[in-house]
Every structure is written in C-alpha cells, then in structure tokens.
Enzyme design. Structure first.
Site, PDB file in Angstrom:
ATOM      1  CD  GLU A 248     -80.257  -9.368 -16.595  1.00  0.00           C
ATOM      2  OE1 GLU A 248     -81.465  -9.572 -16.391  1.00  0.00           O
ATOM      3  OE2 GLU A 248     -79.444 -10.249 -16.946  1.00  0.00           O
TER       4      GLU A 248
ATOM      5  NE  ARG B 111     -81.184 -11.461 -23.462  1.00  0.00           N
ATOM      6  CZ  ARG B 111     -80.649 -12.622 -23.060  1.00  0.00           C
ATOM      7  NH1 ARG B 111     -81.084 -13.230 -21.993  1.00  0.00           N
ATOM      8  NH2 ARG B 111     -79.640 -13.152 -23.740  1.00  0.00           N
TER       9      ARG B 111
ATOM     10  CG  HIS C 191     -79.757 -13.577 -16.335  1.00  0.00           C
ATOM     11  ND1 HIS C 191     -79.728 -12.637 -17.316  1.00  0.00           N
ATOM     12  CD2 HIS C 191     -79.899 -14.761 -16.988  1.00  0.00           C
ATOM     13  CE1 HIS C 191     -79.844 -13.202 -18.507  1.00  0.00           C
ATOM     14  NE2 HIS C 191     -79.949 -14.506 -18.318  1.00  0.00           N
TER      15      HIS C 191
HETATM   16  C1  8YV Z   1     -76.571 -16.362 -19.629  1.00  0.00           C
HETATM   17  C2  8YV Z   1     -78.483 -16.009 -21.296  1.00  0.00           C
HETATM   18  O1  8YV Z   1     -76.878 -15.558 -18.542  1.00  0.00           O
HETATM   19  O2  8YV Z   1     -78.223 -17.724 -22.860  1.00  0.00           O
HETATM   20  C3  8YV Z   1     -78.588 -16.585 -22.662  1.00  0.00           C
HETATM   21  O3  8YV Z   1     -79.035 -15.875 -23.562  1.00  0.00           O
HETATM   22  O4  8YV Z   1     -78.955 -14.961 -21.033  1.00  0.00           O
HETATM   23  C4  8YV Z   1     -77.852 -16.806 -20.208  1.00  0.00           C
HETATM   24  O5  8YV Z   1     -77.792 -18.130 -20.492  1.00  0.00           O
HETATM   25  C5  8YV Z   1     -75.485 -15.637 -20.302  1.00  0.00           C
HETATM   26  O6  8YV Z   1     -75.394 -15.773 -21.643  1.00  0.00           O
HETATM   27  C6  8YV Z   1     -74.176 -15.965 -19.585  1.00  0.00           C
HETATM   28  O7  8YV Z   1     -73.321 -16.766 -20.289  1.00  0.00           O
END
Ligand code: 8YV
Length: 303
Positions: free
Chosen positions: A252, A223, A270
């Site tokens: 972001e 993060r 991401h």
């Molecule tokens: C995805 C994420 O970008 O799992 C997470 O916590 O940050 C990523 O896998 C997001 O959740 C999109 O579905």
C-alpha cells in the site's frame, strides 16, 4: 547558543497534531536534513526502517512508533543495541474492530454494491439481489489479540459464532483451532487480526483460501503481508472464495488493478485507526513515551 534539544527524525509524514508538539520540544528533522546526532525516530505503523538506515544513527536511543504494529522495526537488532521501541496499543482497538465489523457487514449485506446500484439508477429496473445474514455464521479470527478479541465481541453481538487460531488457546469461550486451514474450513468469514512481520508472512495462502471455500469471505484489517495477495486475486477471480473486505494491502498505497477489478470485493485505504479521536490519542502516546524516555522515567508502552 547551540540548540541542545534532542534531534528527532520524522520517518514518515506525520499529522500536524503530532508534528507541531514534536517541533516545539525537539529538533525535528526529516531524513534529508538529519545528522548523525539523531536520538529518536518517529515512524508510522507501516513504516519500514532497515538496519542499514538505523546504522546511520549511532546515537539513536528510541524509536516511538505511531501505530500498534511495529513490523517495520527490526526489534531484535534494536534490543541488541539498547535502542528502545514503543508503540501505541489499546487506544486504537475499538476503531479498528469497528472497521472489521464494517467490512463484514459491507461484504455480507453487499452494501457497497447496493449503493453503487442505486447511484447507477438501477433500482428503477428492479430490486437489488438478496445478500447474506450474519446470524449463525462463523467468524474465524486469525490472531486473538486486543483487536481480535474486540472484533469477536462485536460479531458475537451480531449473532455470529466465534472461532480462532493463534499460537496457543486462550481463556475465552470460543473454539480454538490449532491449524489455520482447519479454522478457515470452519469459517464463513476469516478475519485477519494478527501482527505483520516475518512470522506471519503470507500465512493466508491458496490452501487456506481453498479451505475457506466458495461461500467464505476474507477480511483483513491487520497487515497486507499476512495474505498472499497474488493467490487472493486468483481465488477471487476463480470463485474459490466468495469475496473479500480489505483495509490493508501488500504494497500500500499501491493496490493491484487485478484486485480492484474484483467487483464484489470491498477495499478501504487503511482507515482502521483513522479517526480524529484515535489518531490524537496515538500521537499523545508517542509524545508521552518520548518525554518519559528523555526525562529518565519509565516508558508508557514499551514493546
Ligand atoms: C495506522 C496501523 O495506519 O497502528 C497500526 O499499526 O497500521 C495504523 O493504525 C498507522 O500507524 C498510522 O499512524
């Protein structure tokens, strides 16, 4: 006839392969057309759900996050109110660890720069400068959870030594550092793999970056909130660290231009879990958790 299906709020734009089955099974709404009858919310990993927003839904029973990270969900507030929270662990571990390794390789071997060099037809003028090998270097993992471990295993296969920092030592053959600065000082690559949220806010600050040093590289696949981005920009500009490979950012999809001006750094939008296979598996877990909840069965992946 009134539609008796539970009202489910889509708290972020969802991919078709999740939105369509949700639409088939529930009364799916967006914030603009939601009512006080919302019983479930589906956010993405980074979606922030404030308590003010959640308080608008007195019938809320479950938040099913499409993501392993649930730092955008006020979990203690939910628990106090009996609101259940689920996430999507495990199914994305390999893909995210692969991106961590990719960023290590892209930065150490200067792959993005060398690609740009070729596109700009500079090869005719001479060879691309030498880069750095991984063999024998130290990968310091901040947060040895599922993704941290999968990253460590992969980097070990590249001949790297593994060290880590977390709340407590684990039963693994790698060196534990109680102190993050100590880990950074020992590392050639400091790899952020811990959860986001208030407990890890700006853990990687100017002091940690100074400890990482001018031959060190920062990698972040977790993060953006874990790294003090302003201090990272200064560290990159001043050469306090060699470079950075980032898949996540503080705000972001906005990436500060001062960061983008850092030529040697590598940035990805991401994409850690962004494969067809993994995102479908994540969507499947969201649907299965909701179905289990509304059928009174045990949740698959409760937080
Ligand atoms: C995805 C994420 O970008 O799992 C997470 O916590 O940050 C990523 O896998 C997001 O959740 C999109 O579905």
């Amino acid at each position: 006839m009134p539609d008796e299906r539970p009202e489910v709020l889509m708290a972020a734009p969802l991919p078709d392969f999740l939105r369509q089955p949700l639409e088939a099974a529930y009364r799916l709404c967006e914030l603009a057309n939601s009512t006080a009858n919302v019983r479930a919310i589906v956010p993405l990993g980074g979606t922030v759900l404030s308590t003010e927003l959640l308080a608008r839904f007195p019938k809320l029973e479950i938040i099913s996050v499409m993501g392993v990270g649930y730092d955008g969900v006020p979990v203690p507030w939910c628990k106090e109110r009996g609101i259940r929270v689920t996430n999507t662990p495990d199914v994305l571990t390999d893909d995210v660890a692969d991106i961590a390794v990719a960023l290590v390789l892209m930065t150490s071997r200067r792959l993005v720069e060398s690609n740009r060099f070729l596109h700009e037809e500079k090869w005719l003028g001479g060879a691309f400068p030498l880069a750095h090998a991984l063999r024998g270097k130290v990968a310091g993992i901040l947060g040895l959870g599922r993704i941290g471990k999968a990253t460590a295993q992969r980097l070990e296969a590249h001949g790297m030594k593994i060290a880590y920092h977390g709340r407590k030592p684990q039963n693994v053959p790698w060196s534990y550092f109680e102190d993050l600065k100590g880990l950074a000082a020992e590392s050639d690559f400091l790899i952020v793999a811990c959860p986001g949220g208030p407990g890890t806010q700006k853990l990687v600050n100017a002091e940690v970056l100074a400890a990482l040093g001018p031959e060190g590289t920062l990698i972040n696949i977790a993060r953006g909130s874990v790294v003090d981005e302003a201090e990272l920009i200064t560290a990159l500009e001043k050469g306090t660290i060699r470079t950075a490979g980032l898949d996540v950012f503080e705000d972001e999809p906005r990436v500060p231009s001062a960061l983008m001006n850092c030529e040697r750094a590598v940035f990805l939008p991401h994409v850690g879990s962004a494969t067809h296979e993994t995102r479908r598996a994540m969507a499947g877990l969201v649907l299965d958790n909701l179905a289990a909840h509304f059928a009174g069965r045990q949740l698959i992946t409760p937080v």
